[in-house]
Write a protein that holds these residues in place. Structure first.
Motif, PDB file in Angstrom:
ATOM      1  N   LEU A   1       0.805  -1.227   0.000  1.00 50.87           N
ATOM      2  CA  LEU A   1       0.000   0.000   0.000  1.00 50.87           C
ATOM      3  C   LEU A   1       0.840   1.280   0.000  1.00 50.87           C
ATOM      4  O   LEU A   1       0.328   2.340  -0.361  1.00 50.87           O
ATOM      5  CB  LEU A   1      -0.930   0.006   1.222  1.00 50.87           C
ATOM      6  N   ASN A   2       2.103   1.179   0.402  1.00 51.38           N
ATOM      7  CA  ASN A   2       3.006   2.325   0.445  1.00 51.38           C
ATOM      8  C   ASN A   2       2.352   3.552   1.100  1.00 51.38           C
ATOM      9  O   ASN A   2       2.244   4.624   0.493  1.00 51.38           O
ATOM     10  CB  ASN A   2       3.478   2.693  -0.966  1.00 51.38           C
ATOM     11  N   PRO A   3       1.907   3.437   2.344  1.00 52.98           N
ATOM     12  CA  PRO A   3       1.210   4.557   2.991  1.00 52.98           C
ATOM     13  C   PRO A   3       2.135   5.736   3.264  1.00 52.98           C
ATOM     14  O   PRO A   3       3.352   5.570   3.417  1.00 52.98           O
ATOM     15  CB  PRO A   3       0.724   3.937   4.304  1.00 52.98           C
ATOM     16  N   ASP A   4       1.539   6.932   3.343  1.00 54.93           N
ATOM     17  CA  ASP A   4       2.308   8.126   3.686  1.00 54.93           C
ATOM     18  C   ASP A   4       2.693   8.112   5.165  1.00 54.93           C
ATOM     19  O   ASP A   4       3.772   8.594   5.530  1.00 54.93           O
ATOM     20  CB  ASP A   4       1.496   9.384   3.387  1.00 54.93           C
ATOM     21  N   VAL A   5       1.777   7.583   6.004  1.00 48.65           N
ATOM     22  CA  VAL A   5       1.992   7.561   7.457  1.00 48.65           C
ATOM     23  C   VAL A   5       1.472   6.236   8.006  1.00 48.65           C
ATOM     24  O   VAL A   5       0.476   5.688   7.508  1.00 48.65           O
ATOM     25  CB  VAL A   5       1.256   8.727   8.158  1.00 48.65           C
ATOM     26  N   VAL A   6       2.128   5.730   9.049  1.00 55.41           N
ATOM     27  CA  VAL A   6       1.683   4.523   9.752  1.00 55.41           C
ATOM     28  C   VAL A   6       1.397   4.893  11.203  1.00 55.41           C
ATOM     29  O   VAL A   6       2.187   5.600  11.835  1.00 55.41           O
ATOM     30  CB  VAL A   6       2.763   3.419   9.708  1.00 55.41           C
ATOM     31  N   THR A   7       0.246   4.450  11.739  1.00 57.98           N
ATOM     32  CA  THR A   7       0.033   4.541  13.189  1.00 57.98           C
ATOM     33  C   THR A   7       0.375   3.165  13.758  1.00 57.98           C
ATOM     34  O   THR A   7       0.024   2.139  13.181  1.00 57.98           O
ATOM     35  CB  THR A   7      -1.406   4.919  13.572  1.00 57.98           C
ATOM     36  N   LEU A   8       1.063   3.164  14.905  1.00 60.42           N
ATOM     37  CA  LEU A   8       1.608   1.907  15.415  1.00 60.42           C
ATOM     38  C   LEU A   8       1.398   1.776  16.917  1.00 60.42           C
ATOM     39  O   LEU A   8       1.778   2.663  17.690  1.00 60.42           O
ATOM     40  CB  LEU A   8       3.108   1.843  15.094  1.00 60.42           C
TER      41      LEU A   8
ATOM     42  N   VAL B   1       5.961   7.532  11.244  1.00 60.19           N
ATOM     43  CA  VAL B   1       5.182   6.705  12.159  1.00 60.19           C
ATOM     44  C   VAL B   1       4.697   7.555  13.326  1.00 60.19           C
ATOM     45  O   VAL B   1       5.467   8.308  13.919  1.00 60.19           O
ATOM     46  CB  VAL B   1       6.019   5.525  12.693  1.00 60.19           C
ATOM     47  N   VAL B   2       3.408   7.426  13.655  1.00 63.22           N
ATOM     48  CA  VAL B   2       2.833   8.034  14.849  1.00 63.22           C
ATOM     49  C   VAL B   2       2.452   6.901  15.790  1.00 63.22           C
ATOM     50  O   VAL B   2       1.660   6.024  15.428  1.00 63.22           O
ATOM     51  CB  VAL B   2       1.596   8.898  14.512  1.00 63.22           C
ATOM     52  N   MET B   3       3.033   6.899  16.984  1.00 66.67           N
ATOM     53  CA  MET B   3       2.755   5.850  17.952  1.00 66.67           C
ATOM     54  C   MET B   3       1.420   6.117  18.661  1.00 66.67           C
ATOM     55  O   MET B   3       1.061   7.264  18.917  1.00 66.67           O
ATOM     56  CB  MET B   3       3.869   5.783  19.007  1.00 66.67           C
ATOM     57  N   VAL B   4       0.719   5.029  18.980  1.00 68.38           N
ATOM     58  CA  VAL B   4      -0.512   5.114  19.768  1.00 68.38           C
ATOM     59  C   VAL B   4      -0.177   4.496  21.125  1.00 68.38           C
ATOM     60  O   VAL B   4       0.037   3.287  21.230  1.00 68.38           O
ATOM     61  CB  VAL B   4      -1.676   4.378  19.083  1.00 68.38           C
ATOM     62  N   SER B   5      -0.071   5.337  22.163  1.00 76.06           N
ATOM     63  CA  SER B   5       0.534   4.939  23.430  1.00 76.06           C
ATOM     64  C   SER B   5      -0.463   4.914  24.573  1.00 76.06           C
ATOM     65  O   SER B   5      -1.464   5.631  24.566  1.00 76.06           O
ATOM     66  CB  SER B   5       1.661   5.917  23.790  1.00 76.06           C
TER      67      SER B   5
END
Length: 349
Positions: free
Chosen positions: A47-54, A78-82
């Motif tokens: 998918l080659n995403p622009d951003v990944v949430t992880l 990457v934006v972490m979900v914490s």
């Protein structure tokens, strides 16, 4: 231009909430979801995403292990979900060291302001991440460590003020670890929610020659100490009984933030004037530009992080365009610029 996002989380509920929140304004599209890093690895290729949430805690592979591999092999914003726990805060800071752009606290039923407020913050962070230069930062991580300055001689009453947002955790670390133990008090505002600034200060304290603490109200400023603004509290400097002290408050948001860089810089301009030096580092938006300009007008030396070294060249760009900075410099040179300016103050005194 639409921003494509891949959500990686083992919770179906969180995947659903994030998807709905992200697509609300129409400029962000969730192109896929993954339940674990193994699933994510394939979908990132396809998918080659622009951003990944992880997420961090997931089956088959820890999110931090996956992040480390991703940033080495295929640098992606990457934006972490914490989680809002002590362990979660420590892991989040490690994720930022490994190359994550930013993080959001995982939404819960008692989230202050409700899911709408969470969604606004999440979308802003995704937009900032999409503009970030993670490939440039990944390349710079291999640079030779910088030499720590031996001294930052300065007249009594001097102060260093630093402000940052997205990408600031690593930028602040780069500056503070290069400053010597005898430098003037350092006041720092980094956009960060409650629950994370305590661990942020503790982590910096482990790495720096300076003593780094989370600011408390009315602390006398000491040479060789750095004070981090507490999450959800503005940090100011005031003069009381002949001493410079911290001042914390929860008055209204300034420039859209609490803590606000503008609030810190404005107080430094008013209270310390020409004995201050200031730096504005990577971040999205314009917080800090107005305050830094007031510092410069009060006679302070001011520096902005250069575009090439900024993860997000937003706050430094606005400050530069509005004439708030004396000069721009790469992140690895900012501590030296601050020390040189302090030495000149000493010589002038």
């Amino acid at each position: 231009m639409t921003i494509s996002v891949l959500i990686v989380d083992d919770s179906a509920l969180i995947r659903d909430i994030l998807s709905r929140m992200l697509m609300r304004d129409g400029d962000i599209k969730v192109v896929g979801t993954a339940t674990d890093p193994i699933d994510a690895r394939t979908k990132i290729k396809d998918l080659n995403p622009d951003v990944v949430t992880l997420d961090i805690e997931m089956p088959n592979m820890n999110g931090l292990q996956f992040l480390d591999r991703l940033m080495r092999l295929r640098p992606t914003p990457v934006v972490m979900v914490s989680t809002l726990t002590k362990k979660g805060a420590s892991e989040t800071l490690l994720a930022l060291e490994l190359g994550a752009v930013d993080f959001v606290a995982k939404p819960s039923a008692d989230y202050e302001g409700g899911l709408d407020a969470f969604g606004v913050g999440l979308r802003d962070k995704i937009r900032a991440a999409a503009k970030s230069d993670v490939r440039g930062r990944s390349a710079s991580r291999a640079e030779v460590p910088k030499v720590t300055l031996k001294t930052a001689a300065a007249p009594a009453g001097s102060v260093i003020a630093i402000g940052a947002s997205t990408g600031g955790v690593e930028a602040i670390r780069a500056v503070l670890t290069a400053l010597p133990a005898d430098c003037p008090p350092v006041l720092i505002t980094q956009h960060m929610p409650p629950g994370f600034t305590t661990r942020f200060a503790a982590r910096l304290d482990e790495l720096c020659a300076l003593t780094v603490v989370e600011a408390q109200d009315r602390q006398p400023l000491q040479v060789g100490h750095a004070y981090i603004a507490r999450g959800d509290y503005h940090l100011r400097v005031e003069r009381s009984s002949g001493q410079l002290k911290t001042r914390l408050s929860q008055d209204e948001l300034a420039s859209g933030h609490r803590p606000s860089v503008d609030v810190l810089f404005e107080s430094v301009a008013r209270t310390v004037g020409p004995l201050a030096v200031g730096a504005i580092l990577t971040g999205m938006g314009r917080d800090g530009a107005r305050g830094l300009k007031l510092m410069r007008e009060a006679g302070a030396y001011t520096v902005g992080q250069s575009q090439a070294s900024s993860l997000v060249y937003g706050m430094p760009r606005v400050a530069f365009e509005e004439g708030a900075v004396v000069e721009q410099a790469p992140i690895e040179a900012i501590a030296d610029r601050l020390a040189n300016a302090l030495s000149k103050l000493r010589a002038a005194a």
